[in-house]
Design a protein around this motif. Sequence first.
Motif, PDB file in Angstrom:
ATOM      1  N   PRO A  33      10.481 -12.988 -14.692  1.00 61.89           N
ATOM      2  CA  PRO A  33       9.378 -13.903 -14.337  1.00 61.89           C
ATOM      3  C   PRO A  33       8.972 -13.794 -12.871  1.00 61.89           C
ATOM      4  O   PRO A  33       7.799 -13.981 -12.534  1.00 61.89           O
ATOM      5  CB  PRO A  33       9.968 -15.288 -14.634  1.00 61.89           C
ATOM      6  CG  PRO A  33      11.012 -15.042 -15.655  1.00 61.89           C
ATOM      7  CD  PRO A  33      11.593 -13.700 -15.353  1.00 61.89           C
ATOM      8  N   LEU A  34       9.927 -13.447 -12.009  1.00 62.29           N
ATOM      9  CA  LEU A  34       9.609 -13.352 -10.586  1.00 62.29           C
ATOM     10  C   LEU A  34       8.739 -12.145 -10.248  1.00 62.29           C
ATOM     11  O   LEU A  34       8.074 -12.130  -9.224  1.00 62.29           O
ATOM     12  CB  LEU A  34      10.905 -13.293  -9.749  1.00 62.29           C
ATOM     13  CG  LEU A  34      11.752 -14.562  -9.757  1.00 62.29           C
ATOM     14  CD1 LEU A  34      13.045 -14.343  -8.992  1.00 62.29           C
ATOM     15  CD2 LEU A  34      10.974 -15.716  -9.136  1.00 62.29           C
ATOM     16  N   ILE A  35       8.794 -11.100 -11.091  1.00 58.24           N
ATOM     17  CA  ILE A  35       7.996  -9.918 -10.761  1.00 58.24           C
ATOM     18  C   ILE A  35       6.732  -9.803 -11.621  1.00 58.24           C
ATOM     19  O   ILE A  35       6.101  -8.757 -11.673  1.00 58.24           O
ATOM     20  CB  ILE A  35       8.805  -8.607 -10.848  1.00 58.24           C
ATOM     21  CG1 ILE A  35       9.400  -8.448 -12.244  1.00 58.24           C
ATOM     22  CG2 ILE A  35       9.864  -8.529  -9.780  1.00 58.24           C
ATOM     23  CD1 ILE A  35       9.679  -7.008 -12.591  1.00 58.24           C
ATOM     24  N   MET A  36       6.383 -10.898 -12.293  1.00 55.73           N
ATOM     25  CA  MET A  36       5.158 -10.875 -13.096  1.00 55.73           C
ATOM     26  C   MET A  36       3.927 -10.369 -12.316  1.00 55.73           C
ATOM     27  O   MET A  36       3.177  -9.545 -12.825  1.00 55.73           O
ATOM     28  CB  MET A  36       4.859 -12.267 -13.666  1.00 55.73           C
ATOM     29  CG  MET A  36       5.621 -12.570 -14.944  1.00 55.73           C
ATOM     30  SD  MET A  36       5.239 -11.391 -16.255  1.00 55.73           S
ATOM     31  CE  MET A  36       6.354 -11.933 -17.533  1.00 55.73           C
ATOM     32  N   PRO A  37       3.705 -10.861 -11.070  1.00 56.74           N
ATOM     33  CA  PRO A  37       2.539 -10.353 -10.331  1.00 56.74           C
ATOM     34  C   PRO A  37       2.582  -8.836 -10.156  1.00 56.74           C
ATOM     35  O   PRO A  37       1.564  -8.161 -10.269  1.00 56.74           O
ATOM     36  CB  PRO A  37       2.653 -11.051  -8.967  1.00 56.74           C
ATOM     37  CG  PRO A  37       3.521 -12.227  -9.197  1.00 56.74           C
ATOM     38  CD  PRO A  37       4.444 -11.868 -10.319  1.00 56.74           C
ATOM     39  N   ALA A  38       3.770  -8.306  -9.907  1.00 53.53           N
ATOM     40  CA  ALA A  38       3.901  -6.850  -9.747  1.00 53.53           C
ATOM     41  C   ALA A  38       3.626  -6.134 -11.064  1.00 53.53           C
ATOM     42  O   ALA A  38       3.059  -5.044 -11.091  1.00 53.53           O
ATOM     43  CB  ALA A  38       5.301  -6.504  -9.251  1.00 53.53           C
ATOM     44  N   MET A  39       4.023  -6.778 -12.175  1.00 57.01           N
ATOM     45  CA  MET A  39       3.757  -6.156 -13.472  1.00 57.01           C
ATOM     46  C   MET A  39       2.261  -6.125 -13.760  1.00 57.01           C
ATOM     47  O   MET A  39       1.755  -5.166 -14.344  1.00 57.01           O
ATOM     48  CB  MET A  39       4.526  -6.886 -14.578  1.00 57.01           C
ATOM     49  CG  MET A  39       6.022  -6.607 -14.507  1.00 57.01           C
ATOM     50  SD  MET A  39       7.004  -7.639 -15.602  1.00 57.01           S
ATOM     51  CE  MET A  39       6.763  -6.827 -17.151  1.00 57.01           C
ATOM     52  N   VAL A  40       1.564  -7.181 -13.339  1.00 58.22           N
ATOM     53  CA  VAL A  40       0.103  -7.174 -13.516  1.00 58.22           C
ATOM     54  C   VAL A  40      -0.505  -6.015 -12.724  1.00 58.22           C
ATOM     55  O   VAL A  40      -1.356  -5.268 -13.226  1.00 58.22           O
ATOM     56  CB  VAL A  40      -0.506  -8.520 -13.047  1.00 58.22           C
ATOM     57  CG1 VAL A  40      -2.022  -8.450 -13.027  1.00 58.22           C
ATOM     58  CG2 VAL A  40      -0.038  -9.647 -13.976  1.00 58.22           C
ATOM     59  N   ILE A  41      -0.040  -5.850 -11.480  1.00 54.62           N
ATOM     60  CA  ILE A  41      -0.562  -4.770 -10.635  1.00 54.62           C
ATOM     61  C   ILE A  41      -0.288  -3.410 -11.281  1.00 54.62           C
ATOM     62  O   ILE A  41      -1.192  -2.574 -11.425  1.00 54.62           O
ATOM     63  CB  ILE A  41       0.060  -4.859  -9.224  1.00 54.62           C
ATOM     64  CG1 ILE A  41      -0.657  -5.948  -8.437  1.00 54.62           C
ATOM     65  CG2 ILE A  41      -0.031  -3.520  -8.506  1.00 54.62           C
ATOM     66  CD1 ILE A  41      -0.111  -6.178  -7.056  1.00 54.62           C
ATOM     67  N   ALA A  42       0.958  -3.186 -11.696  1.00 53.89           N
ATOM     68  CA  ALA A  42       1.300  -1.896 -12.302  1.00 53.89           C
ATOM     69  C   ALA A  42       0.520  -1.694 -13.600  1.00 53.89           C
ATOM     70  O   ALA A  42       0.092  -0.580 -13.924  1.00 53.89           O
ATOM     71  CB  ALA A  42       2.807  -1.821 -12.565  1.00 53.89           C
ATOM     72  N   GLY A  43       0.314  -2.788 -14.342  1.00 54.60           N
ATOM     73  CA  GLY A  43      -0.431  -2.698 -15.590  1.00 54.60           C
ATOM     74  C   GLY A  43      -1.869  -2.272 -15.354  1.00 54.60           C
ATOM     75  O   GLY A  43      -2.364  -1.353 -16.009  1.00 54.60           O
ATOM     76  N   ILE A  44      -2.540  -2.915 -14.389  1.00 56.57           N
ATOM     77  CA  ILE A  44      -3.931  -2.556 -14.103  1.00 56.57           C
ATOM     78  C   ILE A  44      -4.014  -1.138 -13.550  1.00 56.57           C
ATOM     79  O   ILE A  44      -4.883  -0.356 -13.941  1.00 56.57           O
ATOM     80  CB  ILE A  44      -4.548  -3.556 -13.095  1.00 56.57           C
ATOM     81  CG1 ILE A  44      -4.705  -4.923 -13.765  1.00 56.57           C
ATOM     82  CG2 ILE A  44      -5.897  -3.053 -12.591  1.00 56.57           C
ATOM     83  CD1 ILE A  44      -5.140  -6.025 -12.839  1.00 56.57           C
ATOM     84  N   TYR A  45      -3.093  -0.811 -12.650  1.00 53.13           N
ATOM     85  CA  TYR A  45      -3.083   0.523 -12.027  1.00 53.13           C
ATOM     86  C   TYR A  45      -3.122   1.613 -13.096  1.00 53.13           C
ATOM     87  O   TYR A  45      -3.787   2.630 -12.929  1.00 53.13           O
ATOM     88  CB  TYR A  45      -1.818   0.662 -11.171  1.00 53.13           C
ATOM     89  CG  TYR A  45      -1.705   1.981 -10.456  1.00 53.13           C
ATOM     90  CD1 TYR A  45      -2.421   2.212  -9.291  1.00 53.13           C
ATOM     91  CD2 TYR A  45      -0.874   2.995 -10.930  1.00 53.13           C
ATOM     92  CE1 TYR A  45      -2.334   3.412  -8.626  1.00 53.13           C
ATOM     93  CE2 TYR A  45      -0.776   4.202 -10.267  1.00 53.13           C
ATOM     94  CZ  TYR A  45      -1.505   4.408  -9.110  1.00 53.13           C
ATOM     95  OH  TYR A  45      -1.412   5.601  -8.460  1.00 53.13           O
TER      96      TYR A  45
END
Lengths: 277, 315
Positions: free
Chosen positions: A191-203
């Motif tokens: 849950p703490l790295i959700m923002p990073a997962m969004v970034i990697a997902g969009i990338y």
Amino acid sequence: MEKKRNAGFETWLMHIFLVSSAVVVLYPIFMMVMSGFKTNAEIFGAPFALPKSFNLDNYAVIWNTTDVSRYMLNSIIVTLISVIILLVTGTMAAYAISRYRFRGSIMVSLFFLAGLMLPLRLAIIPLFVQLKAMGLVDNLLGLIFIYTAMSLPSTVFILTGFLRALPSELEDSARVDGASELRIMVQIMVPLIMPAMVIAGIYNAVPIWNDFFFPLIFIQTPENKTLAQGLTSFFGEYSVNFGVLYAGLTLAALPLVVVFITQSKRFIAGMTAGAIK
Amino acid sequence: MQTTDYDRAKRARARNLRLWLALLLAPPALILIVFVFLPMASAVLYSLYDWDGLARKEFIGLDNFADILFNPNKNTILFNAFWNNVKVFVSLMIVQNGIALVLALLLARNPRGYRFYQVVFFLPVILSTVIIGFQWKLFLNPVFGLVNKALQYAGLSDWALPWLGLPETALPAMLLVNSWHWFGFPTLVFLAAIHRIPKDFIEAARLDGASEWRIAREIIWPLMAPAVTIIVVLTFIGSFNWFEIPYIMNGLEGSPQGSTDMLGLLFYRTAFGSVSAGGSDFGSGSALAVLMFIFIFVFSIIATKYLTSREVEMS
């Protein structure tokens, strides 16, 4: 006094340059959208005028004579499933690399990063032979595997950076409380790295959605075509009907543009993530 | 007694941890091996064999490499394509990245409409090359395209050329289209790099009365070097893999007269066959891929090393 006037002139020049750059970007897009509402006669006779009416005839032609809805569905399926597999497996690898010390951990992270340097399209011949043997040619699953593999290195790279930055206190106290490693990972760290997962997902989602090179080689039957690829066959078919072609381009651009306009901050952060440290 | 229990528990925990790590790493590693590393390694192997369609014949060592590099019927095409890729790289560095640098420097001064410009400049970046290639192919249509219509209305009918049909103008036209598509990317990467430079550096220089031009050249430029390194390397890789725009706008053969032929198109024609290259040739195709890979890889490493050496530390 002299200096102030000079600064004013500079600012003025800056605004002219910025405004004209924006016009250079927006005007062609505007013309593409407008031309999609025109008939051929209008496009040839009054190319820069606004359409006589905003009727959807050209769109009706596309909708009734092509499989555009099927192409769109295929693109959505391929992008969505690829990104899901990508984020799950990418998080697993990044988590192992960044949160544990083990023998060979440097080798493992180099193994994943090495993929960043390998342009997979140069290996298209063996990939074709291999996918044929696996029965994955002309199969959306084949595309999904390729995209997932291709995007794993950057995903691991982005997520490792974020996971390394997390403090270990949370993890340690959970461990003292007897939580399993799986629970610590899924309930506390992920849950703490959700923002990073969004970034990697969009990338990775944007290039996957837009790609046409791999479908060009691996997809043959119309039912399996993706949107970008479907557009190429559509252009062959309607090569003389400009209005329909412009409408087709607009339609193909629409989904991503809508998402981009509503999520522009995330998109910009996501797509430049690989290039900004 | 107690120690052995403790040791056993510790060993069991270590074993569990190893199992846990293996479970985490195996699926992603497997995907990467099967769909990236295996094909890459196979490409090297393939290049050493003679092929007949999909069937592998005998081992012929480096003959495929010798053939594509030294056979005079083939190497003129190869060198022409390579030279075109060089032109692409140099032009994009100047036009696309040059414009991006100027725009980034302007946006860094936080003008009115800052957010708007960011979104607008990035808009083409998110669109598929297929859409942009076709859109501009329609605009550049010699008779009905908007570009020539605009020139006619402006009284410049003599300038209304068949842009994609002339060997002198086809590649420049495509490069402008590519720059239109991508300039927003380096712009925002440069901008992010400029934003990371501590504000007081620039403020202090401004207080000392330094001109904006001097601030850009002597403070911002050296301190944004890491972003420049990344953009140069990405532009290089992109230029030597350039395929979509020439393929969509002028087809597989790099017409007119090979003026838009690229290594990527040549590779595709060699590998999968075409009018000019004949049937597909997996051996020569793989050899070409291996050469391209080595070239791109070596240059990227050298460029990164060289460019990184001129980066200065901010502290």
